[in-house]
Write an enzyme that holds these catalytic residues in place. Structure first.
Site, PDB file in Angstrom:
ATOM      1  N   CYS A  25      10.182 -16.205  37.478  1.00 31.43           N
ATOM      2  CA  CYS A  25      11.223 -16.804  37.817  1.00 31.43           C
ATOM      3  C   CYS A  25      11.514 -18.010  36.784  1.00 31.43           C
ATOM      4  O   CYS A  25      10.881 -19.035  36.694  1.00 31.43           O
ATOM      5  CB  CYS A  25      11.054 -17.482  39.235  1.00 31.43           C
ATOM      6  SG  CYS A  25      12.577 -18.407  39.709  1.00 31.43           S
ATOM      7  N   CYS A  54      12.965 -21.407  37.897  1.00 29.78           N
ATOM      8  CA  CYS A  54      12.143 -22.062  38.628  1.00 29.78           C
ATOM      9  C   CYS A  54      11.245 -22.612  37.749  1.00 29.78           C
ATOM     10  O   CYS A  54      10.816 -24.097  38.020  1.00 29.78           O
ATOM     11  CB  CYS A  54      11.038 -21.407  39.664  1.00 29.78           C
ATOM     12  SG  CYS A  54      12.215 -20.188  40.607  1.00 29.78           S
ATOM     13  N   ASP A  55      10.760 -21.974  36.788  1.00 34.22           N
ATOM     14  CA  ASP A  55       9.570 -22.739  35.916  1.00 34.22           C
ATOM     15  C   ASP A  55       9.838 -22.867  34.384  1.00 34.22           C
ATOM     16  O   ASP A  55       9.027 -23.417  33.650  1.00 34.22           O
ATOM     17  CB  ASP A  55       8.281 -21.321  35.848  1.00 34.22           C
ATOM     18  CG  ASP A  55       7.806 -21.358  37.401  1.00 34.22           C
ATOM     19  OD1 ASP A  55       7.837 -22.245  38.070  1.00 34.22           O
ATOM     20  OD2 ASP A  55       7.471 -20.105  37.669  1.00 34.22           O
TER      21      ASP A  55
END
Ligand code: NAP
Length: 296
Positions: free
Chosen positions: A127, A130-131
């Site tokens: 992701c 997200c990261d």
């Protein structure tokens, strides 16, 4: 007794909920992780009619709030069994409905090579939104040739110093506009006709080995690897009563399963085009069909 139990709170399941709730049905939605399904990981959604550009997270949150405000009951429990008489068992309890809509989506496909699982959170991610921020001014690679990989590469090119885009063919499954945008970026390097054959490091990701179609290999030092090679369905728990086709739920008309009163919607069914727009369409059709047949 619920009128409709929906398994999965992605766009298909949440849209089914909107239609069922607006028809005054009592709806329970099960989700094992978080609402929004795969779209929550999309950095940008730019092909949803009427919305020029929105982050996947914002769209998913809007959808969730819309369903909540309409009065849906959510339970963040994992469904472990369903029966032909519409009983749904989770890791916590058993619930009864008149109809069930299966909208379980799909989960990230794995490369299934060494160190992939071990290094999740230690350099490996599925992701980018997200990261991605962990990789400011670092070197990352994205693997895949679909819209997710292309969008991830664009997103990461604005954060990391260098982005390798590794794809097993020289044509992309994703949209050409994204490919053209990536070609214009100085810090993006395409590695085509190549697959990742080894993930290397001591305790955390340090490099990957890439093998091309002529069997030449090379090692590339990277800090982060974003694997975006598509999804696979997760329907094994239904296989005792529901017909599957290659893991996807089989349906003669795209809405009914082989069990009366159990319907399917979204990416989890056999279908041609897995998109947000087709998922929400499925959700609407599944709910209206369930309601019509329940009231007969
Ligand atoms: P996808 O379209 O299925 O693409 C998966 C990519 O990974 C393909 O390029 C495939 O290569 C490659 N691949 C598959 N297995 C592999 C393996 N074992 N090793 C190496 N490469 C592998 O998946 P996606 O990009 O996640 O997209 C899923 C769906 O969501 C699509 O319909 C997509 O259009 C949609 N989506 C939409 C948006 C948006 O609307 N903004 C954003 C993201 C995704 P091949 O091409 O060679 O098969």
């Amino acid at each position: 007794m619920y009128d409709i139990i929906i398994v999965g709170a992605g766009p298909a399941g949440l849209t089914a909920a909107i239609y069922a709730l607006r028809a005054n049905k009592k709806v329970l939605i099960f989700e094992s992780k978080t609402y929004g399904g795969q779209i929550v990981n999309a950095s940008l959604v730019e092909n949803y009619p009427g919305i020029k550009s929105i982050s996947g997270f914002e769209l998913a949150t809007n959808l969730y709030n819309q369903v909540k405000d309409l009065g849906a009951e959510f339970k963040f429990e994992t469904v472990i069994n369903i029966t032909e008489d519409k009983k749904v068992t989770t890791n916590k309890d058993t619930y009864q409905a008149k109809a069930i809509i299966l909208a379980t989506g799909a989960e990230n496909r794995k490369l299934n090579i060494n160190n992939e699982t071990e290094f999740i959170g230690k350099g490996i991610s599925y992701c980018a939104t997200c990261d991605g921020n962990f990789y400011k001014h670092k070197t990352v690679a994205v693997n895949g040739g679909g819209n997710t990989a292309l969008e991830d590469a664009i997103y990461l090119s604005n954060i990391a110093d260098k982005v390798y885009l590794i794809h097993r063919r020289d044509e992309f499954r994703g949209e050409n506009t994204y490919v053209e945008e990536l070609k214009k970026k100085d810090n993006v390097e395409f590695i085509l006709n190549s697959t990742i054959t080894s993930i290397n490091g001591n305790q955390k990701l340090e490099s990957i080995t890439v093998t091309d179609n002529n069997n030449n290999t090379k090692n590339i030092s990277i800090d982060g690897l974003f694997i975006a090679i598509g999804q696979t369905p997760k329907n094994e728990i239904f296989a005792n009563i529901i017909n599957l086709d290659n893991g996807y739920i089989a349906s003669s008309d795209g809405v009914h399963t082989n069990v009366e009163g159990i319907y399917v919607a979204g990416d989890t069914r056999v279908k041609e085009l897995r998109q947000l727009t087709t998922a929400v369409s499925d959700g609407a059709i599944a709910a209206t069909t369930a309601i019509k047949e329940m009231e007969k």
